[in-house]
Design a protein around this motif. Structure first.
Motif, PDB file in Angstrom:
ATOM      1  N   SER A 104      49.216 -55.210 -18.908  1.00 36.62           N
ATOM      2  CA  SER A 104      48.687 -56.096 -20.042  1.00 36.62           C
ATOM      3  C   SER A 104      48.515 -55.128 -21.235  1.00 36.62           C
ATOM      4  CB  SER A 104      47.495 -56.911 -19.665  1.00 36.62           C
ATOM      5  OG  SER A 104      47.652 -58.031 -18.588  1.00 36.62           O
ATOM      6  N   ASN A 105      48.699 -53.851 -20.932  1.00 38.69           N
ATOM      7  CA  ASN A 105      48.342 -52.847 -21.889  1.00 38.69           C
ATOM      8  C   ASN A 105      49.037 -53.163 -23.199  1.00 38.69           C
ATOM      9  OD1 ASN A 105      48.677 -50.717 -23.751  1.00 38.69           O
ATOM     10  ND2 ASN A 105      47.788 -49.432 -21.741  1.00 38.69           N
ATOM     11  N   ILE A 106      48.329 -53.265 -24.381  1.00 41.65           N
ATOM     12  CA  ILE A 106      49.096 -53.832 -25.423  1.00 41.65           C
ATOM     13  C   ILE A 106      50.456 -52.994 -26.022  1.00 41.65           C
ATOM     14  CG2 ILE A 106      46.981 -54.812 -26.235  1.00 41.65           C
ATOM     15  CD1 ILE A 106      46.613 -52.617 -28.404  1.00 41.65           C
ATOM     16  N   THR A 107      50.632 -51.757 -25.619  1.00 44.43           N
ATOM     17  CA  THR A 107      51.703 -50.962 -25.969  1.00 44.43           C
ATOM     18  C   THR A 107      52.387 -50.549 -24.911  1.00 44.43           C
ATOM     19  OG1 THR A 107      50.189 -49.001 -25.944  1.00 44.43           O
ATOM     20  CG2 THR A 107      50.538 -49.975 -28.101  1.00 44.43           C
ATOM     21  N   THR A 108      52.612 -51.791 -23.814  1.00 39.08           N
ATOM     22  CA  THR A 108      53.779 -51.088 -22.613  1.00 39.08           C
ATOM     23  C   THR A 108      54.703 -50.963 -23.403  1.00 39.08           C
ATOM     24  OG1 THR A 108      52.073 -52.823 -21.258  1.00 39.08           O
ATOM     25  CG2 THR A 108      54.393 -52.068 -20.582  1.00 39.08           C
ATOM     26  N   VAL A 109      55.415 -51.774 -24.302  1.00 39.46           N
ATOM     27  CA  VAL A 109      56.659 -51.536 -24.945  1.00 39.46           C
ATOM     28  C   VAL A 109      56.481 -50.462 -26.001  1.00 39.46           C
ATOM     29  CG1 VAL A 109      58.542 -52.528 -26.386  1.00 39.46           C
ATOM     30  CG2 VAL A 109      57.537 -53.691 -24.652  1.00 39.46           C
ATOM     31  N   GLY A 110      55.413 -50.507 -26.714  1.00 43.46           N
ATOM     32  CA  GLY A 110      55.107 -49.638 -27.851  1.00 43.46           C
ATOM     33  C   GLY A 110      56.149 -48.895 -28.626  1.00 43.46           C
ATOM     34  N   HIS A 111      56.150 -47.506 -28.568  1.00 40.79           N
ATOM     35  CA  HIS A 111      57.271 -46.628 -28.976  1.00 40.79           C
ATOM     36  C   HIS A 111      58.045 -46.212 -27.751  1.00 40.79           C
ATOM     37  CE1 HIS A 111      54.272 -43.683 -28.308  1.00 40.79           C
ATOM     38  NE2 HIS A 111      55.116 -42.831 -28.136  1.00 40.79           N
ATOM     39  N   SER A 112      57.856 -46.488 -26.395  1.00 40.71           N
ATOM     40  CA  SER A 112      58.345 -45.677 -25.530  1.00 40.71           C
ATOM     41  C   SER A 112      60.063 -45.815 -25.248  1.00 40.71           C
ATOM     42  CB  SER A 112      57.745 -46.270 -24.231  1.00 40.71           C
ATOM     43  OG  SER A 112      57.882 -47.336 -23.877  1.00 40.71           O
ATOM     44  N   TRP A 113      60.451 -47.046 -26.128  1.00 40.82           N
ATOM     45  CA  TRP A 113      61.975 -47.072 -26.103  1.00 40.82           C
ATOM     46  C   TRP A 113      62.611 -45.897 -26.865  1.00 40.82           C
ATOM     47  CZ3 TRP A 113      63.800 -48.552 -30.662  1.00 40.82           C
ATOM     48  CH2 TRP A 113      62.841 -49.220 -31.530  1.00 40.82           C
ATOM     49  N   LYS A 114      62.015 -45.534 -27.861  1.00 41.27           N
ATOM     50  CA  LYS A 114      62.496 -44.887 -28.840  1.00 41.27           C
ATOM     51  C   LYS A 114      62.725 -43.486 -28.589  1.00 41.27           C
ATOM     52  CE  LYS A 114      60.418 -45.496 -33.092  1.00 41.27           C
ATOM     53  NZ  LYS A 114      59.569 -45.858 -33.886  1.00 41.27           N
ATOM     54  N   GLY A 115      64.185 -42.939 -28.596  1.00 41.89           N
ATOM     55  CA  GLY A 115      64.390 -41.511 -28.856  1.00 41.89           C
ATOM     56  C   GLY A 115      64.407 -40.897 -30.070  1.00 41.89           C
ATOM     57  N   ILE A 116      64.889 -39.780 -30.302  1.00 35.61           N
ATOM     58  CA  ILE A 116      65.018 -39.243 -31.749  1.00 35.61           C
ATOM     59  C   ILE A 116      66.428 -39.737 -32.256  1.00 35.61           C
ATOM     60  CG2 ILE A 116      65.260 -36.971 -32.856  1.00 35.61           C
ATOM     61  CD1 ILE A 116      63.723 -35.518 -30.459  1.00 35.61           C
TER      62      ILE A 116
END
Length: 422
Positions: free
Chosen positions: A272-284
């Motif tokens: 339920s962490n609000i940033t489970t997706v967050g920016h973790s999908w972003k590479g450079i």
């Protein structure tokens, strides 16, 4: 290939956004979402119908949680690049706050991103028992205790204090004009009846800003700018997806994205962490090609992965997703739990995962049993008695190919599903 148009809902102060969504051969909808150049908008997205609502990101400063009369909280607008400082823990110091003392106020405070509560914002990180205030047992109000100073990236300063919470927020603020503080302004914003998580306030207009959020049931993610402790070095503004309180998300990496043959890995954990997706999908310069998200909302499940990161020059965040509830075959076990089995039919390794959503702990432990069509029990295992979302892996490699029945018993009730073992 089927094609459909997803039209953004129109709200006051909204930026209209029309997105072309294509359904590919694997059943995924391609969503072309943009926050605009410099992330000038924030975009709310609804999984059920693919609808989007896009709004200007900088039209507000403070958001006040209004979803519960018994709960409270706030957020500062990260799109405004606000640093929050605790200037004093005594409201009597209001007239003595001097921005020349900013270096003595400690490190700036931000909205935490590692939290399960949307309303757990910067002011809630203050030194009072509830961050900015303290519970009054005589009145049942939260009495304000802390004076904050908000520093903007353009050099603007605003001193701010929440004075009272009881079904709404009373607060005061004053702007620094370069030489002294302007006259103090006091406002009260009642929680009201808006079908939204927050009420929004602008220091520029000195008033509540309406219609900045779709109804609570109409969005699952908001794509926005937010601060995070980047690379364990410093607080840094990034953009990404913040999830609504109604969804939980499991990030899986590495996993093949575009595939019809997927299973939820043993290390997947719904959060339920609000940033489970967050920016973790972003590479450079682009999206990682091996990150997949499994999303649970109510009794529905989705699989989602990102394909494009356009960066601040475009604000593009393109992704694919599809509903997989039917694939998992979720079935209720009375009112206490639901379960699904997948993959069904099994893959060549004959390993099966049973997915559980325990809504209420039963007084006794449950069990999972597998029978062949003659009624012979060929597998049995006990279910742990825990609440929440979890899964159990079954190794059926010793079984011959054919049809079997999986029986789940929990809380004195049972359900049976057909399983095809290849």
């Amino acid at each position: 290939m089927k094609t459909k148009l997803l039209l953004a809902s129109l709200f006051a102060l909204s930026v209209q956004q029309t997105v072309l969504a294509q359904t590919d051969a694997l059943g995924y909808s391609q969503v072309n979402m943009t926050m605009g150049q410099g992330y000038q908008n924030r975009v709310f997205f609804n999984l059920a119908d693919g609808n989007m609502v896009s709004q200007p990101a900088k039209s507000w400063d403070i958001a006040f949680f209004r979803n519960s009369s018994m709960n409270f909280g706030s957020r500062v607008n990260d799109a405004q690049d606000i640093e929050v400082y605790e200037a004093s823990n005594n409201l009597a110091d209001w007239d003595n706050i001097n921005i020349a003392n900013v270096s003595n106020w400690g490190s700036p405070i931000y909205n935490p991103d590692q939290t399960t509560s949307l309303q757990d914002g910067a002011f809630e990180q203050g030194s009072a028992p509830y961050g900015w205030g303290q519970y009054n047992g005589a009145t049942h109000h939260i009495d304000g205790k802390i004076i904050f100073v908000l520093k903007y990236s353009d050099g603007t300063y605003i001193k701010f204090a929440i004075l009272d919470y009881f079904g709404g927020y009373t607060f005061k603020y004053s702007k620094w004009n370069g030489n002294s503080w302007d006259a103090t302004e006091t406002r009260t914003i009642a929680n009201g009846t808006d079908d939204a998580y927050f009420n929004y306030f602008s220091f520029t207009t000195g008033a509540k800003v309406n219609n900045l959020e779709p109804s609570k049931s109409a969005w699952d993610f908001v794509f926005t700018k937010y601060y995070t402790f980047y690379n364990n070095i410093m607080m840094y503004p990034l953009s990404g997806a913040i999830q609504a309180p109604t969804v939980t998300v499991a990030k899986v990496q590495p996993e093949t994205q575009a595939t019809a043959a997927y299973t939820l890995p043993a290390n997947a954990s719904f959060s339920s962490n609000i940033t489970t997706v967050g920016h973790s999908w972003k590479g450079i310069g682009n999206a990682y090609s091996d990150v997949v998200y499994y999303i649970k909302k109510g009794s529905d499940y989705y699989r989602m992965y990102f394909t494009t990161n356009g960066g601040s020059s475009t604000g593009n965040m393109y992704f694919k997703y599809k509903k997989i509830t039917e694939t998992l075959g979720i079935t209720e076990v009375g009112k206490k739990a639901s379960f699904g089995i997948y993959p069904n039919p099994t893959t060549a390794d004959k390993k099966v995962t049973v997915l559980f959503d325990i809504k209420e702990k039963a007084g006794n432990k449950g069990n999972v049993e597998v029978f062949d069509l003659t009624g012979k029990k060929v597998y049995s295992a006990e279910l742990t008695n825990q609440a929440g979302f979890y899964k159990q892996d079954l190794n059926l490699s010793y079984l011959t190919s054919g049809n079997y029945l999986v029986k789940i018993t929990y809380g004195g009730q049972s359900e049976t599903k057909k399983l095809i073992v290849k």
